[in-house]
Write an enzyme that holds these catalytic residues in place. Structure first.
Site, PDB file in Angstrom:
ATOM      1  N   TYR A 245      -0.170  -0.151  10.598  1.00  0.00           N
ATOM      2  CA  TYR A 245      -0.537  -0.572   9.248  1.00  0.00           C
ATOM      3  C   TYR A 245       0.589  -0.255   8.263  1.00  0.00           C
ATOM      4  O   TYR A 245       0.966  -1.098   7.444  1.00  0.00           O
ATOM      5  CB  TYR A 245      -1.822   0.137   8.819  1.00  0.00           C
ATOM      6  CG  TYR A 245      -2.296  -0.244   7.431  1.00  0.00           C
ATOM      7  CD1 TYR A 245      -2.735  -1.535   7.148  1.00  0.00           C
ATOM      8  CD2 TYR A 245      -2.313   0.697   6.393  1.00  0.00           C
ATOM      9  CE1 TYR A 245      -3.176  -1.884   5.884  1.00  0.00           C
ATOM     10  CE2 TYR A 245      -2.758   0.355   5.120  1.00  0.00           C
ATOM     11  CZ  TYR A 245      -3.185  -0.930   4.864  1.00  0.00           C
ATOM     12  OH  TYR A 245      -3.609  -1.278   3.612  1.00  0.00           O
TER      13      TYR A 245
ATOM     14  N   SER B 177       0.847  -1.194   0.000  1.00  0.00           N
ATOM     15  CA  SER B 177       0.000   0.000   0.000  1.00  0.00           C
ATOM     16  C   SER B 177       0.879   1.238   0.000  1.00  0.00           C
ATOM     17  O   SER B 177       2.019   1.202   0.489  1.00  0.00           O
ATOM     18  CB  SER B 177      -0.889   0.012   1.250  1.00  0.00           C
ATOM     19  OG  SER B 177      -1.472   1.282   1.449  1.00  0.00           O
TER      20      SER B 177
END
Length: 314
Positions: A187, A161
């Site tokens: 994350y 990501s």
């Protein structure tokens, strides 16, 4: 990043998985897609099945997986869509999946993930996002290494990501035992680990003919954001300003994964990070695009590999 020219393709941010895989025949090939029952995982699996592959949806919720498999079979005419239980945060579940796997594997798409969850720890004390997004996928891929090598020309796809830009892997405190827990930092660290895995695996597995690459799928509204409010999403997009990526459909979000899994343009290519169906440039400050040097650093990749092995065998 490698010193060779970046890989470019005819495809763009607007391309869909169906367009990317057009004309490709995967008859006789076997694929595993983690998180294949929803979101871009489902679209990735659907594209592979539509091209004739035997696809296994590796999912936590097997009932949802069976419903999705039936939908895919009806849509593609391919009855070779299987469902297997896999909880990436549970070492026993990963071990059970590996024990049940038989024969070669041509494509492994490490797609499942957890985003910005509240602080949760596994029974081992591992931070949940790192445990799920990286350690579980690491154990799965390493456990399937022999099957991938047996296939000849196998592909492993690691879904990262652009959030990786926010944090390297903080080796001194991966599991937030000393620093304050922050959902987005956790994350980001896990997504950097996904990119570094591709670098480390390519270094070790190139001689086995296994190509491993990572990617940023784009901004897609899926169940991945179930821990994130609409207000939080819009705040983050506002911070990015004019550089915030446009929302993609799930089919567009799956396109880069499918490209890395199937395209002849990627023959012999590994250890690289892609976005919008092309290899990403190095990140420039102030941008939300590109790949951070810390996510493609061979030394960090080697350290992460060692730490991962030690963590999983402790």
């Amino acid at each position: 990043m490698t010193d060779t020219a970046p890989i470019s393709t005819p495809f763009t941010a607007e391309s869909t998985a169906e367009e990317v895989i057009g004309g490709i025949d995967l008859t006789g090939r076997r694929a595993v897609v983690t998180g294949g029952a929803s979101g871009i995982g489902a679209e990735t699996a659907r594209a592979l099945a539509g091209a004739g592959a035997q696809v296994t949806l590796a999912v936590r919720d097997t009932e949802a997986g069976r419903r999705k498999a039936a939908e895919m079979a009806a849509a593609t005419g391919n009855e070779q869509i299987r469902v297997a239980r896999l909880d990436l945060a549970d070492r026993r579940s990963v071990a059970g999946f590996l024990a049940a796997w038989e024969g070669p594997l041509n494509i492994l798409v490490n797609n499942a993930g957890v985003m910005a969850s509240p602080e949760v720890r596994t029974p081992e004390g591992w931070e949940l996002q790192f445990a799920t997004n990286h350690l579980g996928h690491f154990a799965l891929a390493v456990g399937l290494h022999r099957a991938l090598a047996a296939a000849g020309g196998a592909r492993v796809v690691s879904v990262s990501s652009s959030s990786h830009l926010r944090s390297p892997v903080v080796f001194e405190d991966i599991h937030f035992r000393r620093r304050a827990y922050d959902p987005w930092t956790a994350y980001a660290q896990s997504k950097t680990a996904n990119a570094l895995f591709a670098v480390g695996a390519w270094e070790r597995w190139e001689s086995d003919g296994i190509a491993v690459n990572s990617l940023m799928p784009g901004a897609i509204r899926t169940r991945l954001q179930r821990h994130v409010t609409e207000e939080e999403l819009e705040r983050l997009r506002a911070e990015a300003g004019g550089d915030a990526p446009a929302w993609k459909t799930p089919g567009q979000g799956a396109a880069t994964s499918v490209l890395l899994a199937t395209s002849s343009l990627l023959e012999g290519v590994g250890g690289r990070y892609f976005e919008d169906c092309n290899e990403a440039p190095l990140h420039e400050p102030g941008s939300e695009r590109g790949v951070a040097p810390h996510a493609v650093d061979p030394e960090a990749a080697a350290r992460l590999w060692q730490v991962s092995v030690e963590t999983l065998t402790a």
